[in-house]
Design a protein around this motif. Structure first.
Motif, mmCIF file in Angstrom:
data_model
loop_
_atom_site.group_PDB
_atom_site.id
_atom_site.type_symbol
_atom_site.label_atom_id
_atom_site.label_comp_id
_atom_site.label_asym_id
_atom_site.label_seq_id
_atom_site.Cartn_x
_atom_site.Cartn_y
_atom_site.Cartn_z
ATOM 1 N N ALA A 271 26.445 32.565 -18.609
ATOM 2 C CA ALA A 271 27.291 31.575 -18.034
ATOM 3 C C ALA A 271 27.299 31.481 -16.828
ATOM 4 C CB ALA A 271 28.888 32.264 -17.633
ATOM 5 N N GLY A 272 27.070 30.942 -15.917
ATOM 6 C CA GLY A 272 26.764 31.416 -14.252
ATOM 7 C C GLY A 272 25.359 30.730 -13.548
ATOM 8 N N ILE A 273 24.125 30.906 -14.190
ATOM 9 C CA ILE A 273 22.668 30.426 -14.090
ATOM 10 C C ILE A 273 23.350 29.219 -14.032
ATOM 11 C CG2 ILE A 273 20.414 30.964 -14.281
ATOM 12 C CD1 ILE A 273 21.357 33.418 -15.524
ATOM 13 N N GLY A 274 22.067 28.283 -12.244
ATOM 14 C CA GLY A 274 21.851 27.410 -12.460
ATOM 15 C C GLY A 274 20.163 26.767 -12.300
ATOM 16 N N ASN A 275 20.131 25.769 -12.337
ATOM 17 C CA ASN A 275 19.174 25.458 -12.165
ATOM 18 C C ASN A 275 18.188 26.642 -11.125
ATOM 19 O OD1 ASN A 275 16.510 23.740 -11.742
ATOM 20 N ND2 ASN A 275 16.938 22.561 -10.618
ATOM 21 N N ALA A 276 18.680 26.387 -9.942
ATOM 22 C CA ALA A 276 17.768 27.153 -8.475
ATOM 23 C C ALA A 276 17.596 28.487 -9.305
ATOM 24 C CB ALA A 276 18.889 27.298 -7.720
ATOM 25 N N TYR A 277 18.914 29.477 -9.981
ATOM 26 C CA TYR A 277 18.908 31.034 -9.629
ATOM 27 C C TYR A 277 17.580 31.183 -10.619
ATOM 28 C CZ TYR A 277 21.140 31.871 -6.538
ATOM 29 O OH TYR A 277 22.148 31.827 -4.809
ATOM 30 N N SER A 278 17.723 30.184 -12.127
ATOM 31 C CA SER A 278 16.710 30.321 -13.033
ATOM 32 C C SER A 278 15.330 30.009 -12.949
ATOM 33 C CB SER A 278 17.277 28.694 -14.172
ATOM 34 O OG SER A 278 17.080 27.659 -13.114
ATOM 35 N N ASP A 279 14.807 28.803 -12.451
ATOM 36 C CA ASP A 279 13.099 29.366 -11.472
ATOM 37 C C ASP A 279 13.759 30.277 -10.609
ATOM 38 O OD1 ASP A 279 13.234 26.508 -11.608
ATOM 39 O OD2 ASP A 279 13.673 25.463 -10.031
ATOM 40 N N GLU A 280 14.152 31.077 -9.880
ATOM 41 C CA GLU A 280 14.273 32.651 -9.099
ATOM 42 C C GLU A 280 13.615 33.705 -10.376
ATOM 43 O OE1 GLU A 280 13.615 33.073 -5.647
ATOM 44 O OE2 GLU A 280 13.359 30.212 -6.450
ATOM 45 N N ILE A 281 14.851 33.627 -11.195
ATOM 46 C CA ILE A 281 14.008 34.774 -12.226
ATOM 47 C C ILE A 281 13.374 34.476 -12.489
ATOM 48 C CG2 ILE A 281 15.950 35.002 -14.607
ATOM 49 C CD1 ILE A 281 17.799 34.174 -13.341
ATOM 50 N N MET B 146 24.482 23.120 -6.317
ATOM 51 C CA MET B 146 25.498 23.446 -7.137
ATOM 52 C C MET B 146 25.450 25.072 -6.635
ATOM 53 S SD MET B 146 26.297 23.452 -11.150
ATOM 54 C CE MET B 146 26.154 21.374 -11.054
ATOM 55 N N PRO B 147 26.324 24.975 -6.524
ATOM 56 C CA PRO B 147 27.688 26.533 -6.950
ATOM 57 C C PRO B 147 27.001 27.284 -7.840
ATOM 58 C CG PRO B 147 28.332 25.319 -5.655
ATOM 59 C CD PRO B 147 27.701 24.624 -6.207
ATOM 60 N N GLU B 148 26.013 28.111 -8.273
ATOM 61 C CA GLU B 148 26.046 29.200 -8.602
ATOM 62 C C GLU B 148 26.996 30.572 -9.062
ATOM 63 O OE1 GLU B 148 21.856 29.401 -10.232
ATOM 64 O OE2 GLU B 148 21.850 27.219 -9.090
ATOM 65 N N LEU B 149 26.572 31.061 -10.113
ATOM 66 C CA LEU B 149 27.373 32.373 -10.025
ATOM 67 C C LEU B 149 27.285 33.365 -9.060
ATOM 68 C CD1 LEU B 149 26.774 35.714 -12.893
ATOM 69 C CD2 LEU B 149 26.797 36.190 -10.506
ATOM 70 N N PRO B 150 26.292 33.954 -7.431
ATOM 71 C CA PRO B 150 26.689 34.532 -6.754
ATOM 72 C C PRO B 150 27.394 33.330 -5.715
ATOM 73 C CG PRO B 150 23.912 34.349 -7.568
ATOM 74 C CD PRO B 150 25.139 33.315 -8.291
ATOM 75 N N GLU C 241 18.204 41.576 -10.888
ATOM 76 C CA GLU C 241 17.420 41.370 -9.873
ATOM 77 C C GLU C 241 18.005 40.477 -8.796
ATOM 78 O OE1 GLU C 241 13.304 41.349 -7.387
ATOM 79 O OE2 GLU C 241 12.946 41.872 -9.535
ATOM 80 N N VAL C 242 17.289 39.148 -9.524
ATOM 81 C CA VAL C 242 18.024 37.563 -8.888
ATOM 82 C C VAL C 242 19.553 38.327 -8.254
ATOM 83 C CG1 VAL C 242 17.430 35.652 -9.261
ATOM 84 C CG2 VAL C 242 15.575 36.708 -9.272
ATOM 85 N N LEU C 243 20.094 38.004 -9.387
ATOM 86 C CA LEU C 243 21.408 37.429 -8.779
ATOM 87 C C LEU C 243 21.976 38.890 -8.070
ATOM 88 C CD1 LEU C 243 22.675 36.368 -12.918
ATOM 89 C CD2 LEU C 243 21.635 34.567 -10.980
ATOM 90 N N THR C 244 21.568 40.222 -8.494
ATOM 91 C CA THR C 244 22.722 41.376 -7.795
ATOM 92 C C THR C 244 22.187 41.066 -6.240
ATOM 93 O OG1 THR C 244 22.343 41.923 -10.004
ATOM 94 C CG2 THR C 244 23.034 43.518 -7.893
ATOM 95 N N ASP C 245 20.841 40.434 -6.155
ATOM 96 C CA ASP C 245 20.475 40.511 -4.488
ATOM 97 C C ASP C 245 21.476 39.170 -4.160
ATOM 98 O OD1 ASP C 245 18.582 40.944 -2.965
ATOM 99 O OD2 ASP C 245 18.265 38.945 -3.276
ATOM 100 N N ALA C 246 20.981 38.510 -4.814
ATOM 101 C CA ALA C 246 21.792 37.096 -4.568
ATOM 102 C C ALA C 246 23.802 37.575 -4.536
ATOM 103 C CB ALA C 246 21.927 35.688 -5.539
ATOM 104 N N VAL C 247 24.159 38.238 -4.817
ATOM 105 C CA VAL C 247 25.939 38.817 -4.772
ATOM 106 C C VAL C 247 25.621 39.044 -3.455
ATOM 107 C CG1 VAL C 247 27.832 39.550 -5.926
ATOM 108 C CG2 VAL C 247 25.816 38.232 -6.978
#
Length: 286
Positions: free
Chosen positions: A172-182, A1-5, A211-217
């Motif tokens: 708003a915007g965090i899903g399954n993949a990035y929550s695991d990374e965070i 699923m597409p997430e925030l980044p 860190e995780v979301l900024t890097d992914a964006v």
């Protein structure tokens, strides 16, 4: 699923490629994907594309002065941008994965597509984004929340931290993949309870979100829509890497499965070396 980044990157791509063009026409191929009827899709014809942005995981294309084409791509949806459609023949409803096609006046445009049998892609044409029920309920953008507000929102709702991070009414915007990374970066168990997190743990979690979301964006922005999925996969350290070594400690990445999804984590980095029990089989080990 597409997430925030990924949604942010799609919005940036549309700002670069579509803003300034006029909509030639919008064609609906899957009527089930269209969740609104007034204004109709025909109202887009002849209108200029004036902006593109996002609300959490919702993509928002602004057309004309007050029309918003708001899209939730769900688990299997995607946006495919085309420089040319190779003809002007209208779409045939119910044929193939295309749900909606938007043609622009330079011959380019995009298709909203969805694979699989579970059709959950949703398209709304509204005059205000808040008219979309999912948008109206969204919590704040996690990249715009300071530590105090972040901590207060998590402590206000007692629950497992994995579930709170992915609850769109909390952030708003965090899903399954990035929550695991965070959670991997923050060195927290996905089943840690939010009301038991220390100030130090909340600080680490807030820093990990940024860190995780900024890097992914940063990695995603500038990518074409066609390459965003592979770019996302290349940056993941634990999610979807079950059985592979953790890039930090070398332990084996483990998985907990649910009825329709799964999470991945590193026991050494996140749970004191203890594997978590599969929810389908026994009580969770915290």
């Amino acid at each position: 699923m597409p997430e925030l980044p990924e949604v942010e990157a799609l919005a940036a791509y549309l700002r670069e490629r579509a803003v300034g063009r006029r909509v030639e026409r919008a064609e609906v191929a899957a009527i089930s994907a269209l969740k609104t009827y007034d204004p109709p899709p025909s109202a887009l014809a002849g209108q200029p594309v004036t902006g593109a942005g996002r609300h959490g995981k919702f993509l928002d294309l602004t057309v004309g002065d007050d029309l918003h084409l708001v899209v939730h791509l769900a688990r299997a949806g995607w946006l495919q941008y085309r420089e040319s459609f190779g003809g002007n023949a209208p779409l045939k409803p119910g044929k193939g994965p295309i749900a909606l096609r938007v043609r622009l006046d330079d011959g380019s445009g995009f298709d909203l597509t969805e694979q699989g049998t579970q059709k959950k892609l949703a398209v709304y044409l509204v005059r205000e984004p808040a008219q979309v029920p999912g948008v109206a309920k969204l919590g704040p953008d996690p990249l715009a929340v300071d530590l105090d507000a972040f901590s207060a929102r998590l402590r206000a709702r007692r629950g497992q931290v994995k579930g709170m991070l992915t609850d769109q009414e909390v952030f708003a915007g965090i899903g399954n993949a990035y929550s695991d990374e965070i959670l991997h970066v923050a060195r927290l168990s996905p089943f840690a309870l939010t009301n038991r997190l220390t100030d130090e743990q909340l600080g680490a979690l807030h820093a990990a979100v940024r860190e995780v979301l900024t890097d992914a964006v940063t990695r995603s922005t500038g990518q074409k829509a066609a390459t965003l999925k592979s770019e996302k996969r290349s940056g993941l350290r634990v999610h979807a890497r079950t059985g592979l070594p953790c890039p930090i400690c070398g332990d084996t990445i483990r998985e907990v499965s649910f009825h329709d999804s799964s999470l991945q984590y590193c026991p050494t980095c996140q749970t004191g070396g203890k594997p978590l029990a599969d929810r389908r089989l026994s009580k969770l080990v915290r």
